[in-house]
Design an enzyme around this catalytic site. Structure first.
Site, short mmCIF file in Angstrom:
data_model
loop_
_atom_site.label_atom_id
_atom_site.label_comp_id
_atom_site.label_asym_id
_atom_site.label_seq_id
_atom_site.Cartn_x
_atom_site.Cartn_y
_atom_site.Cartn_z
N CYS A 82 0.82 -1.23 0.00
CA CYS A 82 0.00 0.00 0.00
C CYS A 82 0.85 1.26 0.00
O CYS A 82 0.36 2.34 -0.34
CB CYS A 82 -0.94 0.00 1.20
SG CYS A 82 -1.95 -1.49 1.30
N HIS B 292 -3.87 6.86 3.33
CA HIS B 292 -4.22 5.60 2.68
C HIS B 292 -5.65 5.23 3.08
O HIS B 292 -6.01 5.30 4.25
CB HIS B 292 -3.23 4.53 3.15
CG HIS B 292 -3.55 3.17 2.64
ND1 HIS B 292 -3.99 2.94 1.36
CD2 HIS B 292 -3.49 1.95 3.25
CE1 HIS B 292 -4.18 1.64 1.19
NE2 HIS B 292 -3.90 1.03 2.31
N ASN C 240 -10.14 -0.44 -0.31
CA ASN C 240 -8.68 -0.33 -0.22
C ASN C 240 -8.07 -0.76 -1.56
O ASN C 240 -8.17 -1.92 -1.94
CB ASN C 240 -8.19 -1.24 0.92
CG ASN C 240 -6.69 -1.20 1.11
OD1 ASN C 240 -5.95 -0.66 0.27
ND2 ASN C 240 -6.21 -1.78 2.20
#
Ligand code: COA
Length: 330
Positions: free
Chosen positions: A114, A257, A287
């Protein structure tokens, strides 16, 4: 002489396919109420058959190039943060180079999960400041649904597909106030087992015998990841702020994020940040790993939220563990 690295254009692409919480209710034992209250996610984008990570990058890059007034041929490096490359070999950056027709560009994939876009931004900043390149494409791109285990309700409700990118270039006007003011990246390999894909690499190749274990798909201990994510993103933000000589009050927009709305809220609290300054689009995309920060960045751009002179703090955390942050003045 140190050069200044600036972001001169951004772009993003998400596939048209939408997977809603109601769709997931038909796949695993879950509910819209559970997913929304625990994660904030309402729907996520999923790729069409045959659509690859490189296709996402090419679409996003075209927007970023157009906005920056650059041509593919201007790119001297292509950096793609991804854990879902088209192939194990060649790199996705190579495929993008060919599809975009950017013949001069150096090609590099970054496997920082990520945090892949933030890692790319930090690297792009360093390469431009060192005088090595003038124009770099930095992308975060994932076809995460290709490695999602739709038999595991703990993880399959979280992930989606997409790409965001930025053109990082040498400042031509010598403006010292704008550009990538700070970047911090770090990691902790001791915690790799908490978020991993244990099968399919050189250590344990995927075989017909171990296929049923689903180890070639994403596995995560969500509760543990949660704790570390909040702590490390907050710490990294403070490091970038210190590097830039700024405090959180000097930041106009925070783009964290988009992993879980509760992580975002906890991060804002830990930083003592005004929650209204925190950009959130997790409800629409879930996500998307390395794509999440640059998709949000470009959405904020398109919506006119980011105005010239604003300072934007971005931060991400993911498998590895790997994490980081960056501050950009537009
Ligand atoms: N639907 C319904 N119930 C579910 C579920 C789902 N999709 N997924 C898990 N559950 C159940 C669990 O089985 C557990 O049941 P039990 O208590 O009977 O065992 C219960 O819900 C609580 O599980 P828990 O793991 O404690 O939930 P949580 O509040 O920690 O939320 C995550 C789970 C995954 C949403 C959360 O931990 C998270 O977002 N973690 C970070 C993930 C992340 O962002 N990773 C990417 C890298 S940044």
């Amino acid at each position: 002489m140190t050069h200044r690295a600036v972001i001169v254009g951004t772009g993003h692409y998400t596939p048209d396919g939408i997977l809603t919480n109601a769709d997931l209710e038909r796949i695993v034992d879950t509910s819209d109420e559970w997913i929304v209250s625990r994660t904030g996610i309402r729907e996520r984008r999923i790729r069409a058959n045959g659509e690859a990570t490189s296709d996402f990058v090419v679409s996003a890059a075209r927007e970023a190039l157009e906005k920056s007034g650059k041509q593919p041929a201007d790119l001297e490096a292509i950096i793609v943060g991804t854990v879902t490359p088209d192939y194990r070999l060649p790199s996705t950056a190579c495929v993008v180079q060919q599809k975009l027709d950017a013949p001069k560009a150096a090609v590099l994939d970054i496997a920082a999960a990520c945090a892949g876009f933030i890692y790319g931004l930090a690297l792009g900043k360093a390469l431009v400041e060192a005088g090595m390149y003038r124009t770099i494409l930095v992308a975060g791109a994932e076809a995460l649904t290709s490695i999602t285990n739709y038999e595991d309700r703990n993880t399959c409700v979280l992930f989606g597909d997409g790409c965001g990118c930025a053109i990082v270039a040498r400042s031509e006007n010598g403006d010292r106030d704008r550009g990538i003011l700070a970047a911090h990246i770090s990691g902790d390999g001791r915690l790799g087992d908490l978020l991993n894909m244990p099968i399919g690499g050189s250590k344990v190749p995927l075989t017909p015998e171990n296929y049923h274990e689903r180890g070639h798909l994403l596995h995560m201990d969500g509760r543990e990841v949660f704790k570390h994510a909040v702590r490390e993103m907050a710490d990294s933000c403070l490091q970038s702020l210190a590097q830039a000589g700024l405090s959180v009050e000097d930041i106009d927009l925070i783009i964290p994020h988009q992993a879980n709305i509760r992580i975002i809220d906890a991060l804002a609290k830990k930083l003592h940040a005004d929650r209204d300054k925190v950009f959130v689009n997790i409800q629409r995309y879930g996500n998307t790993s390395s794509a999440s920060v640059p998709i949000a960045l470009n959405e904020a751009m398109r919506m006119g939220i980011i105005k010239p002179g604003m300072r934007v703090l971005m931060t991400a955390f993911g498998g590895g563990f790997a994490w980081g942050s960056a501050i950009v003045r537009f």
